[in-house]
Design an enzyme around this catalytic site. Structure first.
Site, PDB file in Angstrom:
ATOM      1  N   TYR A 187      37.892  61.851   0.778  1.00 13.75           N
ATOM      2  CA  TYR A 187      37.924  62.387   2.148  1.00 13.75           C
ATOM      3  C   TYR A 187      36.508  62.465   2.690  1.00 13.75           C
ATOM      4  CZ  TYR A 187      42.039  63.717   4.661  1.00 13.75           C
ATOM      5  OH  TYR A 187      43.138  63.667   5.450  1.00 13.75           O
ATOM      6  N   GLU A 192      35.663  62.960   6.545  1.00 14.36           N
ATOM      7  CA  GLU A 192      35.659  63.091   8.009  1.00 14.36           C
ATOM      8  C   GLU A 192      34.236  63.245   8.527  1.00 14.36           C
ATOM      9  OE1 GLU A 192      38.127  66.455   8.706  1.00 14.36           O
ATOM     10  OE2 GLU A 192      39.955  65.265   8.780  1.00 14.36           O
ATOM     11  N   ASP A 236      38.969  43.585  24.673  1.00 12.45           N
ATOM     12  CA  ASP A 236      39.685  43.706  23.404  1.00 12.45           C
ATOM     13  C   ASP A 236      39.737  42.301  22.800  1.00 12.45           C
ATOM     14  OD1 ASP A 236      41.562  43.757  21.399  1.00 12.45           O
ATOM     15  OD2 ASP A 236      43.049  44.902  22.518  1.00 12.45           O
ATOM     16  N   THR A 245      40.439  43.990  16.135  1.00 11.34           N
ATOM     17  CA  THR A 245      41.043  44.170  14.821  1.00 11.34           C
ATOM     18  C   THR A 245      40.215  43.344  13.847  1.00 11.34           C
ATOM     19  OG1 THR A 245      42.522  42.296  15.173  1.00 11.34           O
ATOM     20  CG2 THR A 245      43.393  44.479  15.680  1.00 11.34           C
ATOM     21  N   LYS A 302      43.012  39.538  11.972  1.00 10.67           N
ATOM     22  CA  LYS A 302      43.618  38.337  12.568  1.00 10.67           C
ATOM     23  C   LYS A 302      42.720  37.143  12.235  1.00 10.67           C
ATOM     24  CE  LYS A 302      46.177  40.813  16.113  1.00 10.67           C
ATOM     25  NZ  LYS A 302      45.919  42.227  16.176  1.00 10.67           N
ATOM     26  N   ARG A 311      43.589  45.004   7.329  1.00  9.81           N
ATOM     27  CA  ARG A 311      44.153  45.529   8.569  1.00  9.81           C
ATOM     28  C   ARG A 311      43.267  46.688   9.028  1.00  9.81           C
ATOM     29  NH1 ARG A 311      48.679  42.939   8.825  1.00  9.81           N
ATOM     30  NH2 ARG A 311      49.043  43.764  10.895  1.00  9.81           N
TER      31      ARG A 311
HETATM   32  C1  LIG Z   1      44.872  42.180  21.818  1.00  8.22           C
HETATM   33  C2  LIG Z   1      45.355  43.155  20.791  1.00  8.22           C
HETATM   34  N1  LIG Z   1      44.845  44.393  20.786  1.00  8.22           N
HETATM   35  C3  LIG Z   1      45.239  45.325  19.903  1.00  8.22           C
HETATM   36  C4  LIG Z   1      46.181  45.021  18.944  1.00  8.22           C
HETATM   37  C5  LIG Z   1      46.656  46.129  18.046  1.00  8.22           C
HETATM   38  O1  LIG Z   1      46.299  45.961  16.746  1.00  8.22           O
HETATM   39  P1  LIG Z   1      47.050  46.786  15.596  1.00  8.22           P
HETATM   40  O2  LIG Z   1      48.333  46.063  15.347  1.00  8.22           O
HETATM   41  O3  LIG Z   1      46.080  46.734  14.457  1.00  8.22           O
HETATM   42  O4  LIG Z   1      47.277  48.163  16.095  1.00  8.22           O
HETATM   43  C6  LIG Z   1      46.726  43.742  18.883  1.00  8.22           C
HETATM   44  C7  LIG Z   1      47.719  43.434  17.851  1.00  8.22           C
HETATM   45  O5  LIG Z   1      48.487  42.555  17.882  1.00  8.22           O
HETATM   46  C8  LIG Z   1      46.312  42.788  19.843  1.00  8.22           C
HETATM   47  O6  LIG Z   1      46.838  41.565  19.870  1.00  8.22           O
END
Ligand SMILES: Cc1ncc(COP(=O)(O)O)c(C=O)c1O
Length: 398
Positions: free
Chosen positions: A45, A47, A200, A226, A229, A235
């Site tokens: 842990y 935090e 994003d 993320t 991918k 993950r």
């Molecule tokens: C553009 C985008 N943002 C955020 C996410 C969310 O990711 P997570 O599944 O790890 O929550 C995804 C997942 O598919 C995504 O395609």
């Protein structure tokens, strides 16, 4: 005593081995990434944040003892990700997922009810980009820019809406968009209307790292991602921001929206960053783009409509509504699954069907490229999918 859980794991291992995995958001993480994720770090842990970090951001420190190693590890992870993107942006490596990264980013700079302009789910955005069934659409006032008739982002529509709607934040990035995103153009209008510009990069993060897609660093105020991918790590999520937003973003992650960080995953994220810095990874990312283009061209040769008429990245969308009006994306997903090919149904722009049926499928090549498949292999897979779709159509017509 061995748990029955290991039977499930063995079954899933077998499924992954036997299937051709074409889900655009999936990949096969390396042994080292998986080793780190199953390490003793899961026991700890911690935090909070290290009291003093090399980027000069001072913090209160951790809320638990015994965090000396964790502090060093997390610092190393942050440094590696800054190296990957050749940036001096601040980075927070604690978000548990892409969704949590987005949640923390919004929480850091917005108040409930604030206005956000984004791409909606139907046109390729993500649930966390303001969908009515997601926290984002419930808490913030999202409006959406559209795509044109071919499926390209309609930048004029975006600019018009930014000027009339005056959002506090403009969001770029998508889950199902196959073209280069013009970050410079969106950054310019965000500046003009005084909005934060957030990108994003969850899907294209690996391509940006390898120089296969233009980078939003230097243009965006906040960048979320993320790591699982195209980046091929564990993950998890990441948030980058301009140094002046560091305090807000760190507070938005912890204590804003999360508790204890997953240090076993953070260790695996550091390994993914090390891997992304290798020449092998650069070649891999290039191969993804080459393979996707080859597969997409083959579908077009076979008479399929592709949203936007092609692809610049790791995925493309097949629109079945003209070529196969009686077949839904769901039909194709289920039929291919029976034949050991994994894809996902996806809405296409202007789709008349619901998100649970859809008129399209999304195909990505990142995972199978990791397995060493070449452009010729992907052309052969396209031919196989076409044969299966024709079989499905004939069986429906009987
Ligand atoms: C553009 C985008 N943002 C955020 C996410 C969310 O990711 P997570 O599944 O790890 O929550 C995804 C997942 O598919 C995504 O395609």
């Amino acid at each position: 005593m061995e748990s029955i859980v290991f039977d499930y794991i063995r079954r899933e291992e077998q499924r992954q081995r036997e299937n051709i995995e074409l889900i655009a958001s999936e990949n096969f993480a390396s042994e080292n990434v998986r080793r780190a994720m199953s390490s003793c770090l899961t026991n700890k842990y911690c935090e909070g944040y290290a009291a003093k970090r090399s980027d000069g951001v001072g913090r209160k420190g951790r809320y638990y003892g015994g965090c000396q190693v964790i502090d060093d590890l997390e610092e190393y992870c942050c440094q590696k990700w800054r190296e990957v993107y050749k940036t001096d942006y601040h980075v927070n490596v604690q978000p548990h997922s892409g969704s949590q990264a987005n949640q923390a980013a919004y929480f850091s700079v917005l108040q409930p009810g604030d206005r956000v302009l984004a791409m909606d789910l139907q046109n390729g955005g993500h649930l966390t980009h303001g969908s009515a069934v997601n926290f984002s659409g419930r808490i913030y006032d999202f409006h959406f820019y559209g795509v044109d008739a071919q499926g390209f982002i309609d930048y004029e529509d975006l600019e018009e809406k930014a000027r009339s709607f005056r959002p506090q934040l403009i969001l770029a990035g998508a889950s199902a968009y196959s073209r280069i995103i013009d970050f410079e153009r969106i950054a310019a209008v965000a500046r003009e209307v005084g909005a934060y510009f957030m990108v994003d990069i969850a899907h294209i993060a690996g391509l940006i790292a390898a120089g296969e897609h233009p980078s939003p660093f230097g243009l965006a105020d906040i960048i979320t991602s993320t790591t699982h991918k195209t980046l091929r790590g564990p993950r998890g999520g990441l948030i980058f921001c301009r140094p002046e937003l560091a305090g807000k973003i760190d507070g938005g992650v912890f204590p804003g929206t999360q508790g204890g960080p997953l240090e076993h995953v953070i260790a695996a994220k550091a390994i993914a960053a090390e891997e992304a810095l290798t020449p092998e990874y650069k070649a891999y990312a290039h191969a993804i783009v080459v393979n996707t283009a080859a597969m997409c061209r083959e579908f077009q040769r076979l008479g399929y409509d592709i949203v936007t008429g092609g692809t610049d990245n790791h995925l493309f969308l097949i629109d079945l509504s003209r070529s196969h009006p009686d077949i839904t994306g769901k039909d194709v997903q289920e039929w291919l699954d029976k034949h050991h090919i994994t894809v996902n149904k996806n809405c296409v722009p202007g789709d008349r069907r619901s998100t649970s049926l859809t008129s399209g499928i999304r195909i990505g090549t990142a995972a199978e490229t990791t397995r060493g498949r070449t452009a010729e292999d992907f052309v052969a897979i396209a031919d196989r999918i076409d044969a299966l779709i024709r079989e499905l159509r004939d069986s429906k017509a009987e």
